[in-house]
Design an enzyme around this catalytic site. Structure first.
Site, mmCIF file in Angstrom:
data_model
loop_
_atom_site.group_PDB
_atom_site.id
_atom_site.type_symbol
_atom_site.label_atom_id
_atom_site.label_comp_id
_atom_site.label_asym_id
_atom_site.label_seq_id
_atom_site.Cartn_x
_atom_site.Cartn_y
_atom_site.Cartn_z
ATOM 1 N N ASP A 14 4.674 10.726 -10.299
ATOM 2 C CA ASP A 14 3.848 9.518 -10.256
ATOM 3 C C ASP A 14 2.420 9.736 -10.746
ATOM 4 O OD1 ASP A 14 6.099 8.313 -9.125
ATOM 5 O OD2 ASP A 14 5.475 8.897 -7.110
ATOM 6 N N LYS A 17 2.884 9.001 -15.958
ATOM 7 C CA LYS A 17 3.589 9.394 -17.197
ATOM 8 C C LYS A 17 3.943 8.174 -18.047
ATOM 9 C CE LYS A 17 6.625 11.472 -14.570
ATOM 10 N NZ LYS A 17 5.964 11.481 -13.262
ATOM 11 N N GLY A 18 4.486 7.135 -17.375
ATOM 12 C CA GLY A 18 4.924 5.942 -18.106
ATOM 13 C C GLY A 18 3.777 5.343 -18.891
ATOM 14 N N LYS A 19 2.632 5.229 -18.234
ATOM 15 C CA LYS A 19 1.468 4.632 -18.893
ATOM 16 C C LYS A 19 1.043 5.452 -20.116
ATOM 17 C CE LYS A 19 -3.330 3.970 -18.872
ATOM 18 N NZ LYS A 19 -4.600 3.578 -18.307
ATOM 19 N N ALA A 40 13.366 8.071 -11.025
ATOM 20 C CA ALA A 40 12.054 7.873 -11.645
ATOM 21 C C ALA A 40 11.626 6.409 -11.555
ATOM 22 C CB ALA A 40 12.105 8.296 -13.114
ATOM 23 N N GLY A 41 10.321 6.197 -11.504
ATOM 24 C CA GLY A 41 9.758 4.853 -11.601
ATOM 25 C C GLY A 41 8.494 4.976 -12.425
ATOM 26 N N HIS A 42 8.549 4.532 -13.661
ATOM 27 C CA HIS A 42 7.418 4.688 -14.581
ATOM 28 C C HIS A 42 6.792 3.320 -14.843
ATOM 29 C CE1 HIS A 42 9.109 8.761 -16.228
ATOM 30 N NE2 HIS A 42 8.905 8.761 -14.928
ATOM 31 N N THR A 43 5.514 3.193 -14.498
ATOM 32 C CA THR A 43 4.846 1.893 -14.567
ATOM 33 C C THR A 43 3.993 1.759 -15.817
ATOM 34 O OG1 THR A 43 4.653 2.111 -12.169
ATOM 35 C CG2 THR A 43 3.461 0.283 -13.185
ATOM 36 N N THR A 144 15.448 9.750 -3.049
ATOM 37 C CA THR A 144 15.393 8.319 -3.383
ATOM 38 C C THR A 144 16.756 7.662 -3.157
ATOM 39 O OG1 THR A 144 15.967 8.741 -5.682
ATOM 40 C CG2 THR A 144 13.610 8.695 -5.152
ATOM 41 N N GLN A 245 9.927 12.825 -12.863
ATOM 42 C CA GLN A 245 9.531 13.664 -11.723
ATOM 43 C C GLN A 245 8.384 14.575 -12.191
ATOM 44 O OE1 GLN A 245 13.310 13.504 -12.302
ATOM 45 N NE2 GLN A 245 12.733 11.598 -11.376
ATOM 46 N N THR A 260 13.823 17.815 -6.792
ATOM 47 C CA THR A 260 14.914 17.037 -7.361
ATOM 48 C C THR A 260 15.940 18.024 -7.931
ATOM 49 O OG1 THR A 260 15.491 15.129 -8.728
ATOM 50 C CG2 THR A 260 13.859 16.678 -9.659
ATOM 51 N N SER A 433 -7.609 8.687 -18.001
ATOM 52 C CA SER A 433 -7.213 7.287 -17.815
ATOM 53 C C SER A 433 -8.017 6.724 -16.656
ATOM 54 C CB SER A 433 -5.712 7.259 -17.511
ATOM 55 O OG SER A 433 -5.345 6.009 -16.971
HETATM 56 P P1 GDP Z 1 4.853 7.853 -13.307
HETATM 57 O O1 GDP Z 1 6.070 7.957 -12.442
HETATM 58 O O2 GDP Z 1 4.243 9.191 -13.590
HETATM 59 O O3 GDP Z 1 5.074 7.048 -14.556
HETATM 60 O O4 GDP Z 1 3.761 7.066 -12.431
HETATM 61 P P2 GDP Z 1 4.002 5.753 -11.539
HETATM 62 O O5 GDP Z 1 4.152 4.582 -12.429
HETATM 63 O O6 GDP Z 1 5.081 5.974 -10.531
HETATM 64 O O7 GDP Z 1 2.668 5.708 -10.704
HETATM 65 C C1 GDP Z 1 1.409 5.660 -11.318
HETATM 66 C C2 GDP Z 1 0.661 4.411 -10.783
HETATM 67 O O8 GDP Z 1 -0.710 4.529 -11.109
HETATM 68 C C3 GDP Z 1 1.140 3.138 -11.431
HETATM 69 O O9 GDP Z 1 1.022 2.098 -10.512
HETATM 70 C C4 GDP Z 1 0.163 2.950 -12.591
HETATM 71 O O10 GDP Z 1 0.022 1.590 -12.967
HETATM 72 C C5 GDP Z 1 -1.111 3.461 -11.981
HETATM 73 N N1 GDP Z 1 -2.068 4.093 -12.915
HETATM 74 C C6 GDP Z 1 -1.827 4.843 -14.007
HETATM 75 N N2 GDP Z 1 -2.985 5.321 -14.530
HETATM 76 C C7 GDP Z 1 -3.965 4.840 -13.745
HETATM 77 C C8 GDP Z 1 -5.390 4.996 -13.730
HETATM 78 O O11 GDP Z 1 -5.972 5.705 -14.550
HETATM 79 N N3 GDP Z 1 -6.083 4.360 -12.739
HETATM 80 C C9 GDP Z 1 -5.458 3.610 -11.794
HETATM 81 N N4 GDP Z 1 -6.210 3.034 -10.858
HETATM 82 N N5 GDP Z 1 -4.126 3.433 -11.764
HETATM 83 C C10 GDP Z 1 -3.393 4.053 -12.718
HETATM 84 P P1 IMO Z 2 8.660 9.825 -11.288
HETATM 85 O O1 IMO Z 2 9.365 10.090 -12.588
HETATM 86 C C1 IMO Z 2 7.900 11.027 -7.184
HETATM 87 C C2 IMO Z 2 11.187 12.936 -5.026
HETATM 88 C C3 IMO Z 2 11.816 12.177 -3.875
HETATM 89 C C4 IMO Z 2 12.278 13.333 -3.005
HETATM 90 C C5 IMO Z 2 12.713 14.375 -4.030
HETATM 91 C C6 IMO Z 2 14.217 14.359 -4.309
HETATM 92 O O2 IMO Z 2 8.432 8.383 -11.006
HETATM 93 O O3 IMO Z 2 7.422 10.648 -11.162
HETATM 94 P P2 IMO Z 2 15.924 12.741 -5.536
HETATM 95 O O4 IMO Z 2 16.060 11.253 -5.517
HETATM 96 O O5 IMO Z 2 15.651 13.289 -6.884
HETATM 97 O O6 IMO Z 2 17.052 13.406 -4.814
HETATM 98 O O7 IMO Z 2 14.623 13.039 -4.628
HETATM 99 O O8 IMO Z 2 12.010 14.087 -5.219
HETATM 100 N N1 IMO Z 2 11.174 12.199 -6.314
HETATM 101 C C7 IMO Z 2 10.063 11.668 -6.846
HETATM 102 N N2 IMO Z 2 8.803 11.615 -6.383
HETATM 103 N N3 IMO Z 2 8.192 10.541 -8.414
HETATM 104 C C8 IMO Z 2 9.443 10.620 -8.911
HETATM 105 O O9 IMO Z 2 9.741 10.287 -10.171
HETATM 106 C C9 IMO Z 2 10.460 11.177 -8.104
HETATM 107 N N4 IMO Z 2 11.788 11.370 -8.257
HETATM 108 C C10 IMO Z 2 12.210 12.022 -7.159
HETATM 109 O O10 IMO Z 2 10.875 11.358 -3.224
HETATM 110 O O11 IMO Z 2 11.173 13.862 -2.310
HETATM 111 MG MG MG Z 3 6.816 7.179 -10.647
#
Ligand code: GDP
Ligand code: IMO
Ligand code: MG
Length: 448
Positions: A14, A17-19, A40-43, A144, A245, A260, A433
């Site tokens: 988190d 990465k997505g951004k 994964a959850g990429h925003t 997850t 991850q 993971t 960022s």
């Molecule tokens: P990922 O899994 O690595 O793609 O990250 P996530 O999407 O799970 O979580 C990152 C969160 O931070 C999302 O809600 C993004 O919109 C937000 N985000 C990304 N870059 C920035 C930043 O520079 N500042 C702030 N405030 N939020 C950010």
């Molecule tokens: P992104 O790509 C944050 C964590 C889970 C748990 C462990 C194992 O959005 O960064 P799993 O479902 O793989 O069996 O979970 O890994 N986890 C993540 N934490 N971001 C993720 O993906 C994750 N994917 C798995 O919370 O602790």
């Molecule tokens: Mg994420």
């Protein structure tokens, strides 16, 4: 022949990465996921809209770019269909530019059931304490519950079903056989299959939805992605591998067993896409200016106080996949140095310093003290030892970053904090960022 660039997370996921992938996409021809799955959850945020992707690469909003789901990725067809439908509602027709490896493995509904059964079978010990005395065994992972562990288990055990198998005549038989095996295993573990639910649905109801979703999957181009990617490189096309991850969740080098089930590191690109190590180009590692973790496992810099709560609230630190609150703490340099070493990071991206705009003091963990000994390394006993962070304090910059459009214009105190990260890791920061929006990424001039 071009090289393949990589972008991956250096903490516990988190990092944004997505951004960053979305921002870098205009400079590439192909964006490829190489591991992970719907855990994964990429925003992505642009034009006032927020989009969350789980299986689909983050280049999908750029119509002229090819997005590839590589062989190392896991696909859950029902989640995939939902993602495709959400994109379609936003006017994005992914059938045109999303390719899928025939060798990617499928997550079955019963893989998700096995995930729940495994978690239930683990003990009830608390696995999310700050860093000391997290038991390695007997604690839940905090998965997850998307079926990741069980599906990769079947892949390695040579029982898995792959995307290319959907078209085979014996697909239904193979599905039934694997499902029956899972039901037997869960039952033997004392798991009550009849009460298992995915959302509101029973296993049978979900299975029906899952089977129907295969038709959606079949509308996409299935490719021998290893040939496809290598041909792209020979044709001088630019390829970006998108990690899911992060380093500290890697199956080999993360905080095992709180990890993971895939290789999230640069080496995972080679096995997850079928490219040779010599084809790896830039390795872009991404870190937040602080640190978060969702799920169980050690986290030495975790803050169980008001500052931790503020990081969570101001940073909107709630899981993009599960909605769980993320644990928050200071940035951890020993972990970051370890990540730079294992991944061969050439460029650092730092996100979310804006979350700490109002802080009087911002801290950084530069080493650990373990049982009275100082160390810069991640010890084997990371889960069980009393790992105490040694913190360096920086004066906060105490100003909004909104409207800043160049790296040089960032507050001097923030630049000093960033310079210390460069100094401590030995890796140059490529960009920072400062908001969730696509437009707020400040690239640093090479000589700055
Ligand atoms: P990922 O899994 O690595 O793609 O990250 P996530 O999407 O799970 O979580 C990152 C969160 O931070 C999302 O809600 C993004 O919109 C937000 N985000 C990304 N870059 C920035 C930043 O520079 N500042 C702030 N405030 N939020 C950010
Ligand atoms: P992104 O790509 C944050 C964590 C889970 C748990 C462990 C194992 O959005 O960064 P799993 O479902 O793989 O069996 O979970 O890994 N986890 C993540 N934490 N971001 C993720 O993906 C994750 N994917 C798995 O919370 O602790
Ligand atoms: Mg994420």
């Amino acid at each position: 022949m071009t090289k393949i660039d990589v972008l991956l997370g250096l903490q516990w996921g988190d990092e944004g990465k997505g951004k960053i992938v979305d921002v870098l996409t205009p400079g590439y021809d192909v964006i490829a996921r190489f591991q992970g799955g719907p855990n994964a959850g990429h925003t992505l945020e642009f034009n006032g809209m927020k989009h969350v992707l789980h299986i689909i690469p983050s280049g999908i909003f750029h119509k002229d770019k090819i997005n590839l789901i590589g062989n190392g990725v896991l696909i859950e067809p029902a989640i995939f269909r939902q993602e495709i439908e959400e994109l379609s509602a936003k006017g994005v027709d992914a059938t045109r530019n999303l390719y899928i490896s025939k060798k990617a493995h499928l997550i079955l509904p019963t893989h998700r059931m096995m995930d729940a059964a495994n978690e239930q079978a683990r003990g009830s010990a608390v696995g999310d304490r700050k860093g000391a005395n997290v038991p390695s065994w007997g604690a839940k992972i905090g998965s997850t519950l998307k079926g990741i562990g069980p599906a990769y288990t079947d892949k390695i055990a040579r029982n898995g079903i792959r995307v290319g198998d959907i078209l085979a005549a014996d697909f239904a038989d193979r599905y039934r056989q694997l499902k029956n095996q899972h039901v037997l295993m869960a039952t033997a573990m004392g798991f009550d299959v009849s009460v298992f639910r995915i959302g509101e649905l029973t296993l049978d109801q979900y299975e029906e939805q899952w089977m129907q979703s295969l038709d959606c999957l079949k509308r996409f181009r299935f490719v021998n992605s290893e040939y496809f990617i290598n041909q792209c490189l020979r044709d001088d096309k630019k390829v970006l591998a998108e990690g899911a991850q992060a380093m500290m969740l890697d199956i080999d080098f993360g905080t095992y067993p709180f990890v993971t089930s895939s290789n999230t590191i640069t080496a995972g690109v080679c096995t997850g896409l079928g490219v040779a190590p010599s084809t790896i180009g830039k390795v872009m590692g991404i870190t937040k200016a602080y640190c978060t973790r969702v799920g169980a496992g050690p986290f030495p810099t975790q803050l169980d106080d008001e500052t931790g709560r503020l990081l969570c609230e101001l940073g909107h630190e709630y899981g993009a996949t599960t909605g769980r609150p993320r644990r928050c703490g200071w940035i951890d340099l020993p972990a970051l140095r370890y990540a730079c070493m294992i991944n061969g990071v050439t460029d650092l991206f730092v996100t979310k310093p804006d979350v700490m705009n109002d802080f009087d003091t911002v801290k950084m963990c530069t080493s650990y003290c373990i049982d009275g000994r100082h160390t810069d390394e991640i010890p084997y006993e990371y889960n069980t030892a009393d790992v105490r962070p040694e913190l360096t304090a920086f004066e906060g910059w105490k100003q909004s970053l909104a409207g800043i459009t160049s790296y040089n214009a960032l507050p001097e105190r923030l630049k000093a904090f960033l310079a210390e990260i460069e100094q401590q890791t030995g890796v140059r920061i490529a960009a920072v960022s400062i908001s969730p929006d696509r437009k707020d990424v400040l690239f640093k001039c090479v000589n700055a």
